[in-house]
Write an enzyme that holds these catalytic residues in place. Structure first.
Site, PDB file in Angstrom:
ATOM      1  N   SER A 253      44.777  13.007 -17.802  1.00  0.00           N
ATOM      2  CA  SER A 253      44.859  11.746 -18.543  1.00  0.00           C
ATOM      3  C   SER A 253      43.905  10.749 -17.910  1.00  0.00           C
ATOM      4  O   SER A 253      43.218  11.051 -16.922  1.00  0.00           O
ATOM      5  CB  SER A 253      46.288  11.193 -18.513  1.00  0.00           C
ATOM      6  OG  SER A 253      46.637  10.798 -17.187  1.00  0.00           O
ATOM      7  N   LYS A 254      43.867   9.546 -18.461  1.00  0.00           N
ATOM      8  CA  LYS A 254      42.919   8.532 -17.993  1.00  0.00           C
ATOM      9  C   LYS A 254      43.155   8.115 -16.550  1.00  0.00           C
ATOM     10  O   LYS A 254      42.254   7.574 -15.908  1.00  0.00           O
ATOM     11  CB  LYS A 254      42.974   7.309 -18.913  1.00  0.00           C
ATOM     12  CG  LYS A 254      42.345   7.564 -20.278  1.00  0.00           C
ATOM     13  CD  LYS A 254      42.303   6.303 -21.122  1.00  0.00           C
ATOM     14  CE  LYS A 254      41.608   6.564 -22.455  1.00  0.00           C
ATOM     15  NZ  LYS A 254      41.548   5.364 -23.295  1.00  0.00           N
ATOM     16  N   ARG A 255      44.374   8.364 -16.040  1.00  0.00           N
ATOM     17  CA  ARG A 255      44.611   7.990 -14.643  1.00  0.00           C
ATOM     18  C   ARG A 255      43.777   8.844 -13.684  1.00  0.00           C
ATOM     19  O   ARG A 255      43.567   8.476 -12.529  1.00  0.00           O
ATOM     20  CB  ARG A 255      46.100   8.126 -14.293  1.00  0.00           C
ATOM     21  CG  ARG A 255      46.610   9.545 -14.237  1.00  0.00           C
ATOM     22  CD  ARG A 255      48.073   9.592 -13.778  1.00  0.00           C
ATOM     23  NE  ARG A 255      48.573  10.950 -13.776  1.00  0.00           N
ATOM     24  CZ  ARG A 255      49.096  11.561 -14.821  1.00  0.00           C
ATOM     25  NH1 ARG A 255      49.193  10.909 -15.974  1.00  0.00           N
ATOM     26  NH2 ARG A 255      49.530  12.795 -14.749  1.00  0.00           N
ATOM     27  N   HIS A 256      43.289  10.002 -14.168  1.00  0.00           N
ATOM     28  CA  HIS A 256      42.462  10.868 -13.336  1.00  0.00           C
ATOM     29  C   HIS A 256      40.992  10.457 -13.367  1.00  0.00           C
ATOM     30  O   HIS A 256      40.225  10.837 -12.492  1.00  0.00           O
ATOM     31  CB  HIS A 256      42.587  12.325 -13.804  1.00  0.00           C
ATOM     32  CG  HIS A 256      43.962  12.896 -13.654  1.00  0.00           C
ATOM     33  ND1 HIS A 256      44.810  13.094 -14.725  1.00  0.00           N
ATOM     34  CD2 HIS A 256      44.643  13.299 -12.558  1.00  0.00           C
ATOM     35  CE1 HIS A 256      45.951  13.603 -14.290  1.00  0.00           C
ATOM     36  NE2 HIS A 256      45.877  13.734 -12.992  1.00  0.00           N
ATOM     37  N   GLY A 257      40.592   9.708 -14.378  1.00  0.00           N
ATOM     38  CA  GLY A 257      39.192   9.323 -14.543  1.00  0.00           C
ATOM     39  C   GLY A 257      38.802   9.418 -16.008  1.00  0.00           C
ATOM     40  O   GLY A 257      39.654   9.445 -16.893  1.00  0.00           O
TER      41      GLY A 257
END
Length: 488
Positions: A253-257
């Protein structure tokens, strides 16, 4: 032998997620390795989630990656339309056929009635399931509800006993108890088909032979096959792809990049590197140990038998490694053209020499995100530290470094031309003249220019980028620092 026909059927809900792009890539490869057809279908029946311009993003992404489709909304084909919202008249006849054959029924249950059937688990989470209340309504009850104008959906009658088994080319034989399958909705109250129903109709009418999708759809596949069976059709081959996880083991998800193709490109990742890396997210080329493949090379070696069942881990460091391989293989002029917009943004109006910058970075750079770490000293030198000019191997200390810098500053100030050849000849001439080694000649000025021990490129390259005025200013700042150290 039947010609392979695969389809990529994205929803126009925004940017192209890398999970969707991997599905598109594998779908293209599975058809093209056998010289089959790759079809693009836009699934836009969920109008509330549709994003303006998203269809163009799909076209642009596929084109950029070389995943050319043989049929689709923009190129046409013999089994169009290729947009679901333009195919609405295709679905209702099949639903009515199933109704007439007793394989489906009208469900008049309201949203409130369905919610009342929910059960609450020990964790307080509600589970929604349908109790088949309308499955056995009498003809008279149905007619009365229709006469009253009561809205309804059409549900498929699932078998209540036995099992449904299907074969997946990755996960093998999978069996599900029919009693666990809910009577799925085929047509909603607004007449729009559900995702599952539309998929089956479209895939059949378009002659799709291989359905490629994420493993999250494995649990839905028995429903698809029971629909094929009810309609008297042969189901396609299934290829379910493993999940893509972050390095923390959680769904990407976006929390990973960056998680979209557009964001990765904006960050400086090359399209070829992205495609190459995505191919390896859940697949390996058998005995071939290479990691760098062009799209055409992937087409030649790709085999769905080598797709893994295990989740794939999206590692940005590995993607950066791939990017570095492609950057290093670029022709110099192409690398400069790629580098320039990122360098312009980084230097923000400050003059720099693109040719020299490209020369020192092409063999070292993975992504432009390295600019602050690798080149931050070009914008502002870090404070000199007490032991910066000590180097035991080169026999350097503050006193010797000061002698070297003072000599070099005097020499550089007198140069009529501040170019690479002039700087090189002037500094390298000090070796024979003074008996200094190359590391002694080049070490102190590089440290004074950058304020750090590790730099991309040496003193001459740094001076070429900084220019005469800034280079001399920094060399004199290093000289003053050493003088203060010796006077303390």
């Amino acid at each position: 032998m039947t010609t392979r026909r695969t389809r990529f059927a994205p929803s126009p809900t925004g940017f192209m997620h890398i999970g969707n792009l991997r599905s598109a890539l594998y779908t293209w490869l599975i058809s093209k390795r056998k010289d089959g057809q790759f079809i693009l279908r836009i699934e836009d029946t969920d109008q509330e989630r549709k994003v303006e311009g998203a269809v163009d993003v799909i076209y642009q992404t596929l084109a950029a990656c070389g995943l050319t489709h043989d049929e689709g909304p923009d190129v046409g084909g013999p089994v169009g339309p290729y947009v679901q919202s333009e195919r609405l008249d295709h679905y209702k006849p099949y639903a009515e056929k199933l109704l007439a054959e007793g394989k489906a029924y009208r469900c008049f249950c309201s949203k409130e009635e369905l919610e009342a059937q929910a059960t609450e688990g020990p964790d307080g989470q509600k589970t929604y399931g349908y109790n088949r209340h309308c499955r056995n309504l009498s003809p008279e009850e149905i007619e009365a509800k229709l006469a009253a104008g009561q809205p309804y959906v059409i549900r498929q009658k699932m078998p209540l006993e036995g099992e449904t088994t299907f074969h997946d080319m990755v996960y093998g034989e999978i069996t599900v108890a029919n009693e666990d399958l809910e009577d799925q909705i085929l047509l909603k109250t607004d007449g729009f088909p559900t995702y599952n129903f539309a998929n089956v109709i479209d895939d059949h009418e378009m002659g799709i032979t291989h359905v490629v999708r994420g493993s999250e759809y494995l649990s839905s596949t028995p429903k698809y096959n029971l629909l094929y069976e009810a309609l008297g059709w042969e189901p396609p081959e299934y290829v379910h792809l493993p999940l893509i996880l972050g390095t923390d083991g959680k769904k990407l998800s976006k929390r990973h990049g960056a998680t979209s193709f557009q964001d990765l490109v904006a960050e400086g990742y090359l399209v070829e590197a992205i495609v190459n890396y995505l191919a390896f997210l859940g697949w390996a080329p058998g005995s071939d140990t290479r990691e760098i493949f062009s799209l055409e090379e992937l087409r030649q070696v790709f085999d769905e038998a080598n797709i893994s069942k295990s989740p794939a881990v999206f590692d940005y460091q590995k993607l950066s490694w791939y990017n570095a391989q492609y950057l290093q293989a670029m022709p110099a002029e192409d690398f400069k053209a790629w580098l320039k917009p990122f360098a312009d943004d980084f230097f923000a109006g400050q003059a720099y020499d693109l040719d020299v910058l490209a020369e020192i970075l092409q063999s070292r750079m993975e992504t432009p995100q390295q600019f602050p770490e690798m080149l931050g000293f070009f914008l502002k030198t870090t404070p000199y530290e007490g032991d910066l000019f000590y180097n035991k191997r080169q026999k350097l200390d503050p006193a010797f470094s000061l002698e070297i810098l003072t000599t070099e500053i005097d020499l550089l100030e007198k140069l009529p031309n501040f170019d690479r050849a002039s700087i090189h000849d002037a500094l390298m001439g000090l070796g024979p003249e003074k008996g200094w080694k190359t590391g002694q000649v080049m070490g102190p000025p590089r440290l004074a220019l950058s304020g750090q021990t590790v730099t991309p490129g040496g003193a001459i390259e740094i001076m070429m980028i900084l220019g005469r005025e800034e280079s001399l200013r920094r060399l004199k700042a290093g000289q003053a620092f050493l003088q203060s150290q010796l006077e303390a």
